[in-house]
Enzyme design. Structure first.
Site, short mmCIF file in Angstrom:
data_model
loop_
_atom_site.label_atom_id
_atom_site.label_comp_id
_atom_site.label_asym_id
_atom_site.label_seq_id
_atom_site.Cartn_x
_atom_site.Cartn_y
_atom_site.Cartn_z
N ARG A 167 65.38 59.21 -34.52
CA ARG A 167 65.58 60.28 -33.70
C ARG A 167 65.85 61.09 -35.21
NH1 ARG A 167 63.89 57.38 -31.29
NH2 ARG A 167 64.47 56.67 -29.57
N SER A 214 69.22 62.87 -24.14
CA SER A 214 70.40 61.94 -24.35
C SER A 214 71.11 62.80 -25.77
CB SER A 214 69.94 60.32 -25.36
OG SER A 214 69.33 60.18 -24.57
N GLU A 284 72.54 63.31 -30.83
CA GLU A 284 71.40 62.98 -31.62
C GLU A 284 70.88 64.77 -30.81
OE1 GLU A 284 69.18 59.92 -29.23
OE2 GLU A 284 67.29 61.42 -28.05
C1 LIG Z 1 64.68 65.89 -20.05
C2 LIG Z 1 65.01 65.35 -21.52
C3 LIG Z 1 64.44 63.74 -22.33
C4 LIG Z 1 64.69 63.32 -23.06
N1 LIG Z 1 63.82 62.16 -23.56
C5 LIG Z 1 64.21 61.52 -24.47
C6 LIG Z 1 62.95 60.69 -24.93
O1 LIG Z 1 62.85 59.79 -24.05
N2 LIG Z 1 63.17 60.86 -26.36
C7 LIG Z 1 63.59 61.20 -27.48
O2 LIG Z 1 63.31 60.80 -28.50
N3 LIG Z 1 64.15 62.50 -26.82
C8 LIG Z 1 64.49 62.64 -26.20
N4 LIG Z 1 64.93 64.25 -25.73
C9 LIG Z 1 64.80 64.79 -26.08
C10 LIG Z 1 63.92 65.55 -26.88
O3 LIG Z 1 62.73 66.20 -25.76
C11 LIG Z 1 63.39 65.51 -28.35
O4 LIG Z 1 64.11 65.61 -29.34
C12 LIG Z 1 62.41 66.04 -29.06
O5 LIG Z 1 61.74 65.52 -29.59
C13 LIG Z 1 62.64 67.97 -29.48
O6 LIG Z 1 61.30 68.41 -29.11
P1 LIG Z 1 61.51 70.46 -28.96
O7 LIG Z 1 60.09 70.83 -29.27
O8 LIG Z 1 61.85 70.70 -28.02
O9 LIG Z 1 62.51 70.40 -30.30
P2 LIG Z 1 63.26 71.54 -30.88
O10 LIG Z 1 64.88 70.91 -29.58
O11 LIG Z 1 63.11 72.46 -30.35
O12 LIG Z 1 63.94 71.02 -32.17
C14 LIG Z 1 64.73 69.33 -32.13
C15 LIG Z 1 64.72 70.00 -33.79
O13 LIG Z 1 63.43 70.06 -34.37
C16 LIG Z 1 63.61 70.77 -35.37
N5 LIG Z 1 62.49 72.04 -35.00
C17 LIG Z 1 61.68 71.94 -34.10
N6 LIG Z 1 60.48 72.07 -34.83
C18 LIG Z 1 60.55 71.95 -36.07
C19 LIG Z 1 59.38 72.14 -36.46
N7 LIG Z 1 57.68 73.14 -36.09
N8 LIG Z 1 58.99 72.28 -37.85
C20 LIG Z 1 60.91 71.94 -37.52
N9 LIG Z 1 61.78 71.47 -37.62
C21 LIG Z 1 61.41 72.16 -36.11
C22 LIG Z 1 64.47 72.11 -34.68
O14 LIG Z 1 65.09 72.83 -36.33
C23 LIG Z 1 65.82 71.23 -34.21
O15 LIG Z 1 66.43 71.09 -35.28
C24 LIG Z 1 64.54 64.47 -24.14
C25 LIG Z 1 64.79 65.90 -23.63
C26 LIG Z 1 65.08 66.36 -22.83
C27 LIG Z 1 65.58 67.98 -21.84
#
Ligand SMILES: Cc1cc2nc3c(=O)[nH]c(=O)nc-3n(C[C@H](O)[C@H](O)[C@H](O)COP(=O)(O)OP(=O)(O)OC[C@H]3O[C@@H](n4cnc5c(N)ncnc54)[C@H](O)[C@@H]3O)c2cc1C
Length: 289
Positions: A167, A214, A284
């Site tokens: 992560r 998580s 996380e």
């Molecule tokens: C119901 C649910 C289930 C989930 N299950 C999982 C799972 O099974 N496994 C898992 O790993 N995660 C899980 N997550 C967490 C989440 O979906 C992940 O961490 C995902 O990778 C975040 O992506 P996002 O686009 O929403 O990023 P954001 O929440 O928008 O950002 C997360 C981080 O990435 C950075 N970021 C975003 N976009 C960019 C970009 N274009 N360039 C550089 N940095 C960027 C942000 O600044 C921040 O630090 C879950 C979340 C939810 C709500």
């Protein structure tokens, strides 16, 4: 010389709760949604010139917004979408939703990312966090990324030049594009895998209230959710935030929960797990405060 009005000209009037999956967040000074990579680069250069930190936002599925101060919050939503396929390699923009990426790739009989089906993330956020599940992670598929660095320059990095782990990655900037090498699969194999993962998630995870997935990373050889449950904290409610009864590593917004409600739960959990299990839980989710 920087132009202080330049940054303000990109600002959109909106509140941050709209862009976080847990639906918490206030109004902010600098919230921008550039429509082109060149505007994105200008914004990042201006932020640097004004000594302001930037925060890229994709799906907002892992970000808890507190007082973000003068950070420049940059949404990927209005950037151009790219999805190009050559043989088994997809070039994608960062703002494509994971669900849509999986469906688009399936049209070319390409699969692989089904293990993260059902997460409300975008490709850029998933790469930045090295999203993973069920023993796999997105970096099993990433070949290269292109990002705008903190100087506003576009840089391409090959997989071997990137540091990534559980992560986490070392990418300091805004990811705009990536190349992923996928697996050749039939549409049926992809659909079956996707349905299987989504039904496992629905069975194990709470999807009835907003959350950030998580809250804590799993410590070596242990599950954070199980540790929290063993400390008797399942269902703990502070204000309108609650530790899920279904999965103790999820914190839910039961309706108008505040940043303080969530961070108080986090504080209580960390303290209890340290005292009762002698384990320091590591977050996380990303707390921006
Ligand atoms: C119901 C649910 C289930 C989930 N299950 C999982 C799972 O099974 N496994 C898992 O790993 N995660 C899980 N997550 C967490 C989440 O979906 C992940 O961490 C995902 O990778 C975040 O992506 P996002 O686009 O929403 O990023 P954001 O929440 O928008 O950002 C997360 C981080 O990435 C950075 N970021 C975003 N976009 C960019 C970009 N274009 N360039 C550089 N940095 C960027 C942000 O600044 C921040 O630090 C879950 C979340 C939810 C709500």
């Amino acid at each position: 010389m920087f132009d202080s009005k330049m940054l303000t000209s990109f600002v959109i009037k909106s509140s941050l709760y709209r862009y976080s999956n847990i639906k918490i967040g206030d109004k902010v000074t600098y919230l921008v949604a550039p429509q082109s990579i060149s505007d994105l680069a200008i914004i990042i250069k201006e932020a640097k010139a004004q000594n302001l930190e930037i925060l890229p936002v994709g799906g907002g599925s892992n970000i808890l917004f507190g007082d973000v101060g003068n950070r420049v919050i940059i949404l990927d939503a209005n950037l151009p979408e790219i999805f190009d396929v050559k043989e088994d390699i997809v070039t994608t923009s960062s703002n494509i939703k994971i669900s849509s990426f999986i469906d688009k790739a399936m049209q070319y009989d390409l699969g692989g990312l089904e293990f993260i089906s059902g997460i409300p993330a975008h490709i850029g956020g998933a790469i930045n966090m090295n999203a993973g599940a069920f023993g796999k992670c997105i970096f099993d598929y990433v070949l290269w990324i292109e990002y705008v660095n903190l100087e506003g320059n576009i840089i391409k990095l090959e997989r071997e030049d990137l540091n990534f782990g559980y992560r986490t990655t070392s990418i300091d900037g805004f990811i705009i594009r990536a190349g992923l090498k996928l697996d050749k699969k039939t549409k049926k194999q992809i659909l079956d895998a996707k349905e299987n993962i989504i039904s496992m998630r629905l069975e194990r995870h709470p999807y009835d209230y907003p959350s950030l997935g998580s809250t804590f990373k799993n410590p070596d050889g242990k599950f954070a959710g199980q540790l929290i449950e063993e400390c008797g904290l399942k269902g703990l409610q502070i204000g309108n935030a609650q530790i899920s009864e279904k999965h103790a590593n999820f914190i839910l917004n039961k309706g108008n929960a505040t940043f303080e409600d969530v961070t108080e739960i986090i504080r209580i959990v960390k303290k209890a797990v340290k005292e009762q299990k002698n384990i320091e839980l590591e977050l996380e989710i990303r707390i921006i405060n």
